[in-house]
Design a protein around this motif. Structure first.
Motif, PDB file in Angstrom:
ATOM      1  N   ASP A  73       0.811  -1.218   0.000  1.00  0.00           N
ATOM      2  CA  ASP A  73       0.000   0.000   0.000  1.00  0.00           C
ATOM      3  C   ASP A  73       0.843   1.267   0.000  1.00  0.00           C
ATOM      4  O   ASP A  73       0.288   2.362   0.151  1.00  0.00           O
ATOM      5  N   PRO A  75       2.569   4.489  -1.210  1.00  0.00           N
ATOM      6  CA  PRO A  75       2.070   5.328  -2.311  1.00  0.00           C
ATOM      7  C   PRO A  75       3.126   5.758  -3.316  1.00  0.00           C
ATOM      8  O   PRO A  75       2.795   6.450  -4.280  1.00  0.00           O
ATOM      9  N   SER A 120      -0.253   2.616  -8.168  1.00  0.00           N
ATOM     10  CA  SER A 120      -1.512   2.890  -8.854  1.00  0.00           C
ATOM     11  C   SER A 120      -1.884   4.362  -8.678  1.00  0.00           C
ATOM     12  O   SER A 120      -1.977   4.854  -7.545  1.00  0.00           O
ATOM     13  N   GLU A 122      -4.702   5.774  -9.193  1.00  0.00           N
ATOM     14  CA  GLU A 122      -6.105   5.988  -8.843  1.00  0.00           C
ATOM     15  C   GLU A 122      -6.364   5.881  -7.345  1.00  0.00           C
ATOM     16  O   GLU A 122      -7.370   6.380  -6.854  1.00  0.00           O
ATOM     17  N   SER A 123      -5.507   5.209  -6.616  1.00  0.00           N
ATOM     18  CA  SER A 123      -5.755   4.995  -5.189  1.00  0.00           C
ATOM     19  C   SER A 123      -5.408   6.245  -4.395  1.00  0.00           C
ATOM     20  O   SER A 123      -4.643   7.111  -4.837  1.00  0.00           O
ATOM     21  N   ASP A 124      -5.992   6.325  -3.201  1.00  0.00           N
ATOM     22  CA  ASP A 124      -5.727   7.447  -2.300  1.00  0.00           C
ATOM     23  C   ASP A 124      -4.741   7.037  -1.211  1.00  0.00           C
ATOM     24  O   ASP A 124      -4.871   7.443  -0.049  1.00  0.00           O
ATOM     25  N   ASP A 125      -3.747   6.213  -1.591  1.00  0.00           N
ATOM     26  CA  ASP A 125      -2.770   5.751  -0.612  1.00  0.00           C
ATOM     27  C   ASP A 125      -1.906   6.889  -0.093  1.00  0.00           C
ATOM     28  O   ASP A 125      -1.415   6.828   1.039  1.00  0.00           O
ATOM     29  N   GLN A 126      -1.708   7.919  -0.911  1.00  0.00           N
ATOM     30  CA  GLN A 126      -0.867   9.035  -0.475  1.00  0.00           C
ATOM     31  C   GLN A 126      -1.470   9.732   0.741  1.00  0.00           C
ATOM     32  O   GLN A 126      -0.769  10.043   1.710  1.00  0.00           O
ATOM     33  N   ARG A 127      -2.769   9.964   0.701  1.00  0.00           N
ATOM     34  CA  ARG A 127      -3.426  10.638   1.828  1.00  0.00           C
ATOM     35  C   ARG A 127      -3.422   9.742   3.068  1.00  0.00           C
ATOM     36  O   ARG A 127      -3.129  10.202   4.177  1.00  0.00           O
ATOM     37  N   ARG A 128      -3.729   8.463   2.884  1.00  0.00           N
ATOM     38  CA  ARG A 128      -3.753   7.555   4.030  1.00  0.00           C
ATOM     39  C   ARG A 128      -2.357   7.358   4.612  1.00  0.00           C
ATOM     40  O   ARG A 128      -2.200   7.228   5.824  1.00  0.00           O
ATOM     41  N   TRP A 129      -1.337   7.346   3.748  1.00  0.00           N
ATOM     42  CA  TRP A 129       0.034   7.202   4.234  1.00  0.00           C
ATOM     43  C   TRP A 129       0.447   8.410   5.071  1.00  0.00           C
ATOM     44  O   TRP A 129       1.101   8.262   6.113  1.00  0.00           O
ATOM     45  N   GLU A 131      -1.589  10.433   6.781  1.00  0.00           N
ATOM     46  CA  GLU A 131      -2.318  10.395   8.049  1.00  0.00           C
ATOM     47  C   GLU A 131      -1.751   9.336   8.987  1.00  0.00           C
ATOM     48  O   GLU A 131      -1.622   9.564  10.201  1.00  0.00           O
TER      49      GLU A 131
END
Length: 348
Positions: A73, A75, A120, A122-129, A131
């Motif tokens: 996961d 980003p 990827s 399209e995923s929002d892994d950057q924001r979750r990473w 946080e």
């Protein structure tokens, strides 16, 4: 004295006694040999067991279940080196086919493009990473906690140390950092070689890729803290890069004619640079944290600067020239005999 008759009688008695004893001990009744021969024990007979008939394996092919590819996961794009590559510069060729992923065939759910395994978009892994990183770091350390942490990990005899060489912040180094964080709050990182030209870049990539925080920085020594709420059991999945990929082919760094100069002027600048005194003599795998500042100061009075890189190696010379081109900035005009000739460019 004994008479002759008496002597003969005693001799006869002794002879009879000897003969009787000889007959007694040589008889089979009283014969006792020194040892008795023993018969060899008989070996047990081996029972032959019939082997079960082998089944025909051609009818039933073997079941081969390959492991599922690793899913991460994180980003950012997976590269061999994060600090020593510039994603903005596109290569002009590759030394090996793109299908040869350094992570191994079928071991990663990302495709290898020759330089990286992109995440990827399209995923929002950057924001979750972002946080999750803030949550793991927790409250900021107090001054006493920082001093105690630094005192434990800044010394050269620290067992929790990682050496950072000319490869810079590599992909597998991120996994090594998390392995140290299993049993230690921080890890000591000793930086040597070309990456020390830009220590800010190293600190940026270490914090961004690992999720930790630099709490100590002294010349080329760093202490990377894992965070208050770090849980080793919930560490991110970092797939192992099995081998170092071949570097791609990039455009030439030194042009035949420098930008803003003619061919004759470029040739004259190169000759001037080769005959000027060397500003610095760099050593192999040394610490180059003050090279950029020294070159900038020299360009205030001189137009051409020479760096003596004897025994450094031509590959490292070119790496140094690439970094100085962006950091100073300047124009590398010649790499010859492990000498770097830099031109400050035309002033506006």
């Amino acid at each position: 004295m004994l008479s002759t008759r008496r002597i003969l009688a005693l001799t006869k008695e002794a002879k009879d006694l000897f003969l009787s004893l000889q007959a007694r001990f040589l008889s089979t009744e009283y014969y006792d040999p020194p040892f008795s021969p023993l018969s060899k024990p008989s070996k047990p007979k081996k029972t032959k067991t019939k082997k079960p008939p082998q089944q025909d394996q051609s009818s039933e092919p073997p079941v081969n279940n390959p492991p599922a590819p690793a899913t991460s996961d994180l980003p950012f794009d997976f590269r061999y080196s994060y600090s020593e590559t510039n994603p903005a510069i596109e290569p002009i060729g590759f030394r090996e086919p793109k299908r040869f992923s350094p992570f191994g065939p079928g071991r990663l759910d990302r495709n290898w493009t020759g330089t990286c395994a992109p995440a990827s978009p399209e995923s929002d892994d950057q924001r979750r990473w972002a946080e999750e990183r803030v949550k793991i770091l927790g409250e900021a350390l107090t001054e006493e906690e920082v001093n105690e942490l630094v005192e434990r990990y800044r010394h050269s005899d620290c067992s929790r140390q990682i050496n950072l060489g000319k490869g810079g912040v590599t992909h597998n180094m991120i996994g090594d950092i998390h392995n140290h964080w299993k049993k230690a709050e921080a890890v000591r990182i000793k930086c040597l070689g070309v990456p020390t030209l830009d220590m800010d870049n190293i600190c940026h990539h270490l914090e961004e890729k690992s999720g930790g925080k630099i709490v100590y920085r002294n010349i080329n020594i760093l202490v990377l803290y894992r965070g208050r709420n770090y849980d080793p059991k919930n560490r991110p999945i970092i797939p192992l890069m099995l081998w170092k990929p071949y570097p791609p082919i990039y455009p030439r760094l030194v042009k035949n004619v420098a930008d803003g100069l003619t061919f004759e002027e470029t040739k004259e600048m190169r000759n001037r640079g080769l005959h000027t005194p060397a500003l610095m003599k760099l050593t192999r795998n040394g610490v180059y944290v003050n090279v950029v500042g020294r070159v900038r100061e020299e360009f205030e009075t001189e137009e051409v600067v020479r760096l003596d890189c004897t025994h450094v190696g031509m590959s490292d010379c070119k790496r140094i020239g690439v970094k100085l081109k962006d950091l100073v900035p300047c124009v590398p005009i010649l790499f010859k005999d492990e000498q770097i000739i830099l031109w400050r460019g035309k002033k506006n």
